[in-house]
Motif scaffolding. Structure first.
Motif, PDB file in Angstrom:
ATOM      1  N   THR A 119       0.834  -1.209   0.000  1.00 34.88           N
ATOM      2  CA  THR A 119       0.000   0.000   0.000  1.00 34.88           C
ATOM      3  C   THR A 119       0.868   1.258   0.000  1.00 34.88           C
ATOM      4  N   THR A 120       1.977   1.198   0.709  1.00 30.74           N
ATOM      5  CA  THR A 120       2.885   2.352   0.741  1.00 30.74           C
ATOM      6  C   THR A 120       3.498   2.594  -0.630  1.00 30.74           C
ATOM      7  N   ILE A 121       3.925   1.540  -1.300  1.00 32.97           N
ATOM      8  CA  ILE A 121       4.499   1.689  -2.642  1.00 32.97           C
ATOM      9  C   ILE A 121       3.451   2.217  -3.615  1.00 32.97           C
ATOM     10  N   ALA A 122       2.222   1.732  -3.526  1.00 33.01           N
ATOM     11  CA  ALA A 122       1.154   2.242  -4.392  1.00 33.01           C
ATOM     12  C   ALA A 122       0.950   3.740  -4.156  1.00 33.01           C
ATOM     13  N   ALA A 123       0.972   4.160  -2.903  1.00 33.91           N
ATOM     14  CA  ALA A 123       0.803   5.581  -2.585  1.00 33.91           C
ATOM     15  C   ALA A 123       1.964   6.416  -3.118  1.00 33.91           C
ATOM     16  N   ILE A 124       3.178   5.921  -2.981  1.00 30.25           N
ATOM     17  CA  ILE A 124       4.348   6.652  -3.498  1.00 30.25           C
ATOM     18  C   ILE A 124       4.241   6.806  -5.010  1.00 30.25           C
ATOM     19  N   GLN A 125       3.872   5.747  -5.695  1.00 31.77           N
ATOM     20  CA  GLN A 125       3.722   5.819  -7.153  1.00 31.77           C
ATOM     21  C   GLN A 125       2.689   6.871  -7.544  1.00 31.77           C
ATOM     22  N   GLN A 126       1.576   6.927  -6.836  1.00 28.96           N
ATOM     23  CA  GLN A 126       0.551   7.926  -7.111  1.00 28.96           C
ATOM     24  C   GLN A 126       1.073   9.330  -6.824  1.00 28.96           C
ATOM     25  N   LEU A 127       1.776   9.477  -5.703  1.00 30.05           N
ATOM     26  CA  LEU A 127       2.299  10.789  -5.335  1.00 30.05           C
ATOM     27  C   LEU A 127       3.305  11.316  -6.351  1.00 30.05           C
ATOM     28  N   LEU A 128       4.149  10.446  -6.861  1.00 29.31           N
ATOM     29  CA  LEU A 128       5.135  10.903  -7.843  1.00 29.31           C
ATOM     30  C   LEU A 128       4.467  11.497  -9.083  1.00 29.31           C
ATOM     31  N   LYS A 129       3.257  11.041  -9.382  1.00 26.99           N
ATOM     32  CA  LYS A 129       2.500  11.612 -10.506  1.00 26.99           C
ATOM     33  C   LYS A 129       1.789  12.902 -10.113  1.00 26.99           C
ATOM     34  N   MET A 130       1.464  13.054  -8.838  1.00 21.79           N
ATOM     35  CA  MET A 130       0.667  14.186  -8.360  1.00 21.79           C
ATOM     36  C   MET A 130       1.502  15.360  -7.858  1.00 21.79           C
ATOM     37  N   MET A 131       2.782  15.134  -7.644  1.00 22.35           N
ATOM     38  CA  MET A 131       3.604  16.161  -7.008  1.00 22.35           C
ATOM     39  C   MET A 131       4.101  17.207  -7.987  1.00 22.35           C
ATOM     40  N   ALA A 132       4.309  18.395  -7.444  1.00 25.59           N
ATOM     41  CA  ALA A 132       4.955  19.464  -8.191  1.00 25.59           C
ATOM     42  C   ALA A 132       6.454  19.161  -8.247  1.00 25.59           C
ATOM     43  N   ALA A 133       7.134  19.760  -9.212  1.00 22.64           N
ATOM     44  CA  ALA A 133       8.593  19.630  -9.275  1.00 22.64           C
ATOM     45  C   ALA A 133       9.186  20.134  -7.965  1.00 22.64           C
ATOM     46  N   GLU A 134      10.188  19.435  -7.464  1.00 26.49           N
ATOM     47  CA  GLU A 134      10.887  19.714  -6.211  1.00 26.49           C
ATOM     48  C   GLU A 134      10.046  19.386  -4.975  1.00 26.49           C
ATOM     49  N   GLY A 135       8.903  18.742  -5.170  1.00 23.84           N
ATOM     50  CA  GLY A 135       8.127  18.258  -4.040  1.00 23.84           C
ATOM     51  C   GLY A 135       8.859  17.104  -3.373  1.00 23.84           C
ATOM     52  N   ILE A 136       8.641  16.946  -2.072  1.00 28.24           N
ATOM     53  CA  ILE A 136       9.370  15.939  -1.306  1.00 28.24           C
ATOM     54  C   ILE A 136       8.415  14.979  -0.608  1.00 28.24           C
ATOM     55  N   ILE A 137       8.723  13.695  -0.729  1.00 30.88           N
ATOM     56  CA  ILE A 137       8.045  12.633   0.016  1.00 30.88           C
ATOM     57  C   ILE A 137       9.031  12.165   1.085  1.00 30.88           C
ATOM     58  N   VAL A 138       8.607  12.177   2.333  1.00 34.74           N
ATOM     59  CA  VAL A 138       9.461  11.732   3.432  1.00 34.74           C
ATOM     60  C   VAL A 138       8.864  10.459   4.025  1.00 34.74           C
TER      61      VAL A 138
END
Length: 190
Positions: A119-138
């Motif tokens: 579930t965490t990997i699925a969320a990260i994959q979605q976030l990478l598509k939704m994030m602005a450039a230079e956005g950070i996932i911690v």
């Protein structure tokens, strides 16, 4: 201590990426501490979307937000973070500048309810598509519980495979501490 401990380091990364008016994600609201921190960072014109599968966590987070008069800056979903791209309004896709995951279990709660790598990997994959450039996932990875080593290893493998043209990936950890010390993986979208 001059070297940042894990949680202050995570917050400093988010402080560098998030500005007032931004859209951010608390992928595991837990007791609401990060939700409140993010709501303060985004200011009156920004918004936090929070996710958790435990009703106890949702209630705690909403209570903390209300105590700090920040409830209007956050929407908290009683849902797993793997559903974030469906629950966050389309208008906010492409605008997310920060996201945090505290992985493991809810402190002071049922230790058998834990985050899962798929579930965490699925969320990260979605976030990478939704994030602005230079956005950070911690990702704050607590791995001393049952299933924690599997999640840790799956996330490390996944993050090592992220194309360097898509994101920079950093691992931050203390290597001489005992008892499965937490560590951070930070993913900055290019």
């Amino acid at each position: 201590m001059k070297i940042d401990k894990i949680l202050p380091f995570a917050k400093n990364l988010l402080k560098k990426a998030v500005q007032p008016g931004d859209i951010v994600i608390d992928a595991t609201v837990g007791n609401g501490n990060d939700t409140v921190f993010l709501a303060d960072l985004v200011g009156e014109s920004g918004h936090v979307y929070g996710f958790d599968i435990q009703e106890e966590a949702i209630a705690s987070s909403k209570e903390r937000l209300n105590q700090q008069s920040l409830a209007g800056r956050a929407t908290v979903f009683h849902s797993g973070h793997e559903h974030l791209s469906h629950l966050i309004p389309d208008i906010d896709h492409g605008k997310v500048t920060g996201a945090i995951f505290n992985l493991g279990y809810l402190p002071g709660s049922d230790k058998t309810i834990v985050t899962r790598p798929e579930t965490t990997i699925a969320a990260i994959q979605q976030l990478l598509k939704m994030m602005a450039a230079e956005g950070i996932i911690v990702l704050v990875i607590y791995h001393g519980h049952k299933g924690g080593a599997e999640e840790r290893d799956s996330l490390l493998h996944f993050c090592q495979q992220i194309d360097q043209k898509t994101a920079h990936v950093l691992q931050y950890q203390f290597i001489n501490q005992q008892n499965h010390p937490a560590f951070i993986i930070a993913i900055e979208k290019i």
